[in-house]
Design a protein around this motif. Structure first.
Motif, PDB file in Angstrom:
ATOM      1  N   VAL A   1      19.697  -4.494 -29.426  1.00  0.00           N
ATOM      2  CA  VAL A   1      21.059  -4.652 -28.932  1.00  0.00           C
ATOM      3  C   VAL A   1      21.026  -4.637 -27.407  1.00  0.00           C
ATOM      4  N   TYR A   2      21.807  -5.520 -26.782  1.00  0.00           N
ATOM      5  CA  TYR A   2      21.808  -5.669 -25.329  1.00  0.00           C
ATOM      6  C   TYR A   2      23.153  -5.236 -24.751  1.00  0.00           C
ATOM      7  N   ASN A   3      23.117  -4.838 -23.485  1.00  0.00           N
ATOM      8  CA  ASN A   3      24.366  -4.491 -22.802  1.00  0.00           C
ATOM      9  C   ASN A   3      24.936  -5.715 -22.080  1.00  0.00           C
ATOM     10  N   TYR A   4      25.968  -5.506 -21.295  1.00  0.00           N
ATOM     11  CA  TYR A   4      26.639  -6.633 -20.639  1.00  0.00           C
ATOM     12  C   TYR A   4      25.783  -7.277 -19.554  1.00  0.00           C
ATOM     13  N   LEU A   5      24.691  -6.607 -19.145  1.00  0.00           N
ATOM     14  CA  LEU A   5      23.766  -7.185 -18.173  1.00  0.00           C
ATOM     15  C   LEU A   5      22.603  -7.903 -18.846  1.00  0.00           C
ATOM     16  N   ASN A   6      22.675  -8.028 -20.175  1.00  0.00           N
ATOM     17  CA  ASN A   6      21.591  -8.618 -20.962  1.00  0.00           C
ATOM     18  C   ASN A   6      20.314  -7.790 -20.885  1.00  0.00           C
ATOM     19  N   LEU A   7      20.440  -6.503 -20.650  1.00  0.00           N
ATOM     20  CA  LEU A   7      19.313  -5.574 -20.693  1.00  0.00           C
ATOM     21  C   LEU A   7      19.282  -4.900 -22.059  1.00  0.00           C
ATOM     22  N   PRO A   8      18.079  -4.671 -22.612  1.00  0.00           N
ATOM     23  CA  PRO A   8      18.013  -4.054 -23.945  1.00  0.00           C
ATOM     24  C   PRO A   8      18.581  -2.637 -23.927  1.00  0.00           C
ATOM     25  N   ARG A   9      19.567  -2.398 -24.803  1.00  0.00           N
ATOM     26  CA  ARG A   9      20.223  -1.093 -24.863  1.00  0.00           C
ATOM     27  C   ARG A   9      19.634  -0.213 -25.963  1.00  0.00           C
ATOM     28  N   SER A  10      19.248  -0.831 -27.093  1.00  0.00           N
ATOM     29  CA  SER A  10      18.692  -0.040 -28.184  1.00  0.00           C
ATOM     30  C   SER A  10      17.789  -0.897 -29.058  1.00  0.00           C
ATOM     31  N   PHE A  11      16.752  -0.241 -29.600  1.00  0.00           N
ATOM     32  CA  PHE A  11      15.826  -0.839 -30.556  1.00  0.00           C
ATOM     33  C   PHE A  11      15.855   0.010 -31.827  1.00  0.00           C
TER      34      PHE A  11
END
Length: 243
Positions: A179-189
């Motif tokens: 799942v990614y945040n609004y910056l397209n950085l991975p938030r959770s695996f």
């Protein structure tokens, strides 16, 4: 670490800071040498005059055996073969850790074959026979045909992406969702792995990341739920990040 770098187009000169001798490491733990234009095994790889590496030698103190990779390239200078040998051994051309690659018209890896140390006897074991499937230049699937778990995990699962082009799972690796945040950085695996003892049970784990508004990583939290035992959570602050 002791090393020697041969200069491009002037292979007779070595870096002045070292004088590597593979016959005797002189107390050093590791020796490493790169050649460009004058490889020893010219039957495997010819000299390269365009900056490509022709061969690499290395030796460590614990084993004491000289090991070598000789490299060949396709007409577009893409790595084609990495041929493993052990000069000085009874069977120097053992091919134990060979690699062979092919490419599609876009330059993407199309197939990859890799060997490993023999399971039995003296013939190298093929641990990977991979075929890469793309839509355009986007990898959709990796097909493993070697059926050897010591190489790529396999599974032949489809790789999915979100509307921004971010990969959202890699089930061959046990990654069920990203799942990614609004910056397209991975938030959770969320990761599921089979039990190491082969009893049919699985272990679940997750990785959660916290970022600042500018994308700087602040915290990583690892949680696991093994088949037996309690869930544990290990937070990592920004100061303690290693990855």
């Amino acid at each position: 670490m002791q090393f020697s770098l041969f200069k491009v187009r002037n292979a007779s000169r070595r870096a002045k800071t070292c004088c590597l001798s593979f016959s005797d490491l002189n107390g050093k733990l590791f020796g490493y040498e790169i050649r460009y234009t004058n490889p020893q095994y010219t039957n495997l790889a010819s000299g390269r005059f365009n900056g490509n590496i022709a061969k690499v030698d290395w030796k460590n103190a614990s084993e004491g055996a000289l090991k070598r990779y000789s490299y060949t390239y396709d007409p577009l200078n893409r790595l084609k073969d990495a041929i493993y040998t052990e000069p000085g051994a009874t069977n120097p051309y053992n091919n134990n850790f060979n690699e062979h690659l092919t490419y599609d018209l876009n330059g993407n890896i199309m197939t990859l074959k890799r060997n490993a140390y023999p399971v039995s006897g003296t013939t190298a074991t093929q641990v990977d026979n991979l075929e890469y499937k793309y839509t355009g230049n986007r990898l959709n699937q990796i097909i493993e045909s070697s059926l050897n778990d010591s190489g790529y995990e396999g599974g032949n699962n489809i790789i999915d992406y979100d509307s921004n082009g971010n990969i959202i799972n890699m089930k061959d690796k046990g990654i069920q969702s990203i799942v990614y945040n609004y910056l397209n950085l991975p938030r959770s695996f969320f990761i599921t792995q089979p039990d190491l003892f082969g009893n049919g049970q699985t272990s679940n784990s997750s990785l959660d990341y916290l970022y600042r508004a500018d994308g700087t990583k602040l915290r990583k939290t690892y949680s696991s739920a093994p088949p037996r035992g309690l869930t544990k959570t290990i937070p990592k602050t920004a100061k303690g990040f290693l990855k």
